[in-house]
Design an enzyme around this catalytic site. Structure first.
Site, short mmCIF file in Angstrom:
data_model
loop_
_atom_site.label_atom_id
_atom_site.label_comp_id
_atom_site.label_asym_id
_atom_site.label_seq_id
_atom_site.Cartn_x
_atom_site.Cartn_y
_atom_site.Cartn_z
N GLU A 167 -64.29 28.41 37.42
CA GLU A 167 -63.87 27.10 37.91
C GLU A 167 -64.56 26.68 39.20
O GLU A 167 -63.93 26.11 40.10
CB GLU A 167 -62.36 27.10 38.12
CG GLU A 167 -61.84 28.12 39.13
CD GLU A 167 -61.53 29.50 38.56
OE1 GLU A 167 -60.82 30.26 39.24
OE2 GLU A 167 -62.00 29.81 37.46
N HIS A 216 -58.90 24.37 30.42
CA HIS A 216 -58.47 25.44 31.33
C HIS A 216 -59.21 25.34 32.66
O HIS A 216 -58.59 25.33 33.74
CB HIS A 216 -58.71 26.80 30.68
CG HIS A 216 -58.32 27.96 31.54
ND1 HIS A 216 -57.07 28.53 31.47
CD2 HIS A 216 -58.99 28.65 32.50
CE1 HIS A 216 -56.99 29.52 32.34
NE2 HIS A 216 -58.15 29.61 32.98
N GLU A 217 -60.54 25.27 32.60
CA GLU A 217 -61.32 25.23 33.84
C GLU A 217 -61.05 23.94 34.62
O GLU A 217 -61.02 23.94 35.86
CB GLU A 217 -62.81 25.38 33.54
CG GLU A 217 -63.18 26.67 32.80
CD GLU A 217 -62.63 27.93 33.45
OE1 GLU A 217 -62.47 27.95 34.69
OE2 GLU A 217 -62.34 28.89 32.73
N HIS A 248 -57.96 24.21 36.65
CA HIS A 248 -58.18 24.95 37.90
C HIS A 248 -58.48 24.02 39.08
O HIS A 248 -58.34 24.44 40.23
CB HIS A 248 -59.34 25.92 37.73
CG HIS A 248 -58.93 27.29 37.31
ND1 HIS A 248 -58.03 28.04 38.03
CD2 HIS A 248 -59.32 28.07 36.26
CE1 HIS A 248 -57.88 29.22 37.44
NE2 HIS A 248 -58.64 29.26 36.36
N GLU A 292 -53.91 31.81 37.55
CA GLU A 292 -54.20 31.77 36.11
C GLU A 292 -53.00 31.42 35.24
O GLU A 292 -53.16 30.75 34.21
CB GLU A 292 -54.81 33.11 35.67
CG GLU A 292 -56.15 33.41 36.33
CD GLU A 292 -57.24 32.39 36.00
OE1 GLU A 292 -57.02 31.54 35.10
OE2 GLU A 292 -58.29 32.43 36.64
N ASP A 306 -61.29 43.66 40.01
CA ASP A 306 -61.89 43.58 38.67
C ASP A 306 -61.25 44.58 37.72
O ASP A 306 -61.18 44.35 36.51
CB ASP A 306 -63.39 43.85 38.74
CG ASP A 306 -64.17 42.67 39.29
OD1 ASP A 306 -63.63 41.55 39.28
OD2 ASP A 306 -65.31 42.87 39.74
N TYR A 343 -52.80 35.61 33.02
CA TYR A 343 -52.95 34.38 32.26
C TYR A 343 -51.72 34.13 31.37
O TYR A 343 -51.04 33.11 31.50
CB TYR A 343 -54.19 34.44 31.37
CG TYR A 343 -55.50 34.53 32.10
CD1 TYR A 343 -56.35 33.43 32.20
CD2 TYR A 343 -55.93 35.71 32.69
CE1 TYR A 343 -57.57 33.50 32.85
CE2 TYR A 343 -57.15 35.80 33.36
CZ TYR A 343 -57.96 34.69 33.43
OH TYR A 343 -59.16 34.77 34.08
#
Length: 656
Positions: A307, A331-332, A335, A354, A412, A420
């Protein structure tokens, strides 16, 4: 490898708590389970940074960068305009990772600095000491000269042989903690600033801001100047340079990509992006960023999208030739409010970014295609969540909604569908019990207005929720917060509208019944099923159909090779010939589950064409489950085409 990216607590420099602010002093009394878990200060400190970000306010950041394709490095200068918050502070601590730092200046005067030894995974702390504490003015400019190195985790470099145009390409991916590998910074979502960027390259450049001008330097390079007027954290910076062309896809939107993809991208996105923006504006409030452009990246791009403000980075797997994957753009786009305007203060609270974004994405899609579509998307997301948790090495730790990465664990490593989909399901549950969208929508506007351009933790969100719905306190008190937030595993399943799923479930159940009844020959099955069964299914329904077949524990497909092959033969046009990456991956998963050996090398070949971790990681896990030598040989051959983050995580998966 990431499995070793955990440091002892003795190596961790604990951030200094800031002075209590007004927000900290006026916290709502929450249910005991939430009150007991509340951090001592809000927003909670970020333990994934070595910087002393809490001592400074970043007013503005200037980036002056040079991209060298010959050397595969980015070098240049970053200048921060800073205000001291802690007047007694006499040093500046920044994050770096695999960087060379050449110079440091404060208000144009060179100062000494120390680059500490690297500690995985958070990098090397840069300590800057002015000659005396009094020399650090309350407002000052900090300028650093730097260069990336061959070990940089923020960038992926592709040579001309790895691109369709024969020209080199580079792109950044900074979330979660890789901004520090591109330039020295306060690499935390807790702090934000406006940005200007001047980026020099031999090839076109895109950036997470609005282009102001392009200057031809007369030496084969051009300098591209950008401005980002909305304050953003460092991880949202996005840079790409390569043989890029663009086309308009809406009144405030363009798509950028390699020349061979442009027509497909224009067709895939034209007309829909502006509808998404307008739908989102009605749900939240007007779009603040001016333009909304999309960069369709090269095949090795590791995520569905990123995003980056004004310039969403997207995977080429979105090009499905039927617009069926365009929800990723919703979705993006979402953001632009959740994550970019209102940001989690640390990666412990990633679900605030998310979970909210998935919720808004599905609200946007519902506004255009109907409420049943939202629920159908939620059903697919539920399956993704179940698959994600079942594949985790450490689900007890990483499947809780609120994480604890305070020991320096790499964010990560915690990346999964949990923030999400578990986050979405919590918000959907709250919407439902509080009275539906009519009651919940005013809260959406209030929440995003209250925290616009700020960073927060989960408990500030809960404070706001309980304050806004003070008249529904009993309803909120009755929520099983412990299960939703702190317990691992699947959350309570909401009741979804199954209108678009009923025919899918019915067909999957019919296949199961025929097989259980012993009707497993090709002739038997061709009498019971025809291609017409799914001719009216959209791609998402086909995805759910294949998911449901695999998840049915009553049918061991590896004992029914003929039935599996016949299914694929009957539905060849809709399934086997699909160009939608979501369907292609599910087809391979079905074939691997059935242990159809001819599919093993086919999956290995497909893994050479995609870089999106959503497919690459489970693809290797699937291959590894049936043919480990082939999985290892395939990864050995292909590992250098993948993004560094993807490469490291697949390596970790195969070593598990």
């Amino acid at each position: 490898m990431l499995s070793q990216f955990t440091r002892s607590l003795s190596c961790f420099v604990k951030p200094t708590p800031p002075k209590l602010n007004k927000l900290t002093r006026t916290m709502t009394v929450l249910p005991k389970i939430l009150q007991d878990a509340r951090p001592k200060v809000s927003p909670e400190l970020d333990y994934s940074t070595y910087s002393n970000y809490q001592n400074f306010k970043i007013n503005h950041t200037d980036l002056n960068l040079n991209i060298s394709f010959d050397d595969s490095i980015v070098n240049g200068f970053v200048t921060f305009n800073l205000n001291k918050i802690d007047k007694s502070c006499n040093e500046i601590r920044l994050d770096t990772s695999f960087l060379t730092v050449d110079s440091v200046e404060i208000d144009d005067a060179k100062v000494d600095f120390q680059l500490k030894d690297r500690l995985e995974p958070l990098g090397s702390q840069l300590i800057i000491n002015p000659p005396t504490a009094t020399s650090l003015n309350n407002e000052f400019n900090l300028k650093l000269g730097f260069s990336t190195t061959k070990d940089c985790t923020a960038l992926q470099w592709l040579n001309g042989e790895q691109t369709s145009s024969g020209k080199p390409y580079v792109f950044s991916q900074l979330e979660a903690i890789h901004a520090r590998a591109l330039f020295p910074c306060f690499d935390t979502p807790s702090v934000k600033s406006t940005f200007n960027a001047a980026i020099t390259s031999t090839l076109p450049v895109v950036f997470s801001g609005i282009e102001q001008s392009v200057v031809d330097n007369g030496n084969g390079t051009k300098t591209y100047n950008f401005k980002q007027s909305v304050p953003i954290p460092a991880y949202l910076i996005g840079i790409a340079s390569g043989d890029l062309v663009s086309g308009e896809i809406g009144p405030r939107s363009k798509v950028y990509t390699e020349p061979f993809r442009l027509k497909d991208c224009e067709w895939e996105f034209s007309g829909d992006v502006e509808k998404f923006i307008q739908a989102a504006e009605k749900i939240i409030f007007p779009y603040e960023w001016g333009t909304y452009d999309i960069l369709v990246n090269v095949n090795s791009y590791p995520y569905g999208g990123m995003e980056s403000p004004n310039m969403t980075f997207a995977t080429p797997t979105l090009i499905a030739y039927d617009k069926s994957n365009i929800d990723v753009i919703a979705h993006e786009l979402a953001h632009s409010w959740s994550g970019n305007l209102v940001t989690n203060c640390s990666w412990n609270h990633f679900w605030l970014n998310e979970g909210w974004t998935v919720y808004l994405e599905r609200r946007i899609v519902a506004a255009i295609h109907g409420e049943a579509t939202r629920h159908f998307s939620a059903l697919i997301g539920w399956n993704d969540l179940a698959n994600s948790i079942s594949a985790m090495k450490n689900p007890d730790r990483f499947s809780t909604l609120i994480q604890n990465l305070n020991d320096g664990t790499d964010p990560d490593e915690a990346f999964s569908s949990v923030p999400y989909e578990k986050g979405f399901n919590l918000l959907f549950h709250l919407e439902t019990i509080l009275g539906g969208p009519k009651e919940f929508d005013p809260f959406i506007k209030h929440y995003f207005t209250k925290f616009s351009k700020k960073s927060l933790d989960s408990y500030q969100f809960f404070d706001t929720l309980f304050e806004f719905f003070a008249d529904k306190r009993e309803i909120l008190d009755a929520v099983d917060w412990e299960t939703w937030l702190y317990k691992p595993g699947m959350p309570p399943k909401p009741k979804f509208i199954t209108t678009l799923a009923d025919n899918v479930y019915s067909l999957a159940e019919k296949w199961a019944t025929e097989i259980k009844n012993g009707n497993t020959t090709e002739d038997d099955l061709k009498q019971a099923f025809t291609a017409a069964d799914i001719k009216d299914f959209n791609s998402n329904q086909i995805v759910l159909f294949l998911d449901t077949l695999v998840q049915n524990k009553e049918i061991q497909w590896n004992n029914h090779h003929t039935a599996a092959k016949t299914l694929l033969k009957i539905y060849e046009d809709s399934i086997v010939k699909s160009r939608n990456a979501e369907v292609v991956f599910r087809t391979y998963r079905f074939e691997i589950t059935a242990q159809l050996k001819e599919s093993y090398p086919q999956l290995a070949e497909w893994l050479a064409t995609v870089g999106r971790m959503k497919f690459v990681r489970p693809g290797y896990r699937l291959l590894n489950s049936v043919d480990r030598p082939l999985a290892l040989a395939t990864f050995e051959k292909l590992q250098n085409i993948y993004h560094p983050i993807c490469k490291a995580l697949v390596k970790q998966d195969l070593e598990a």
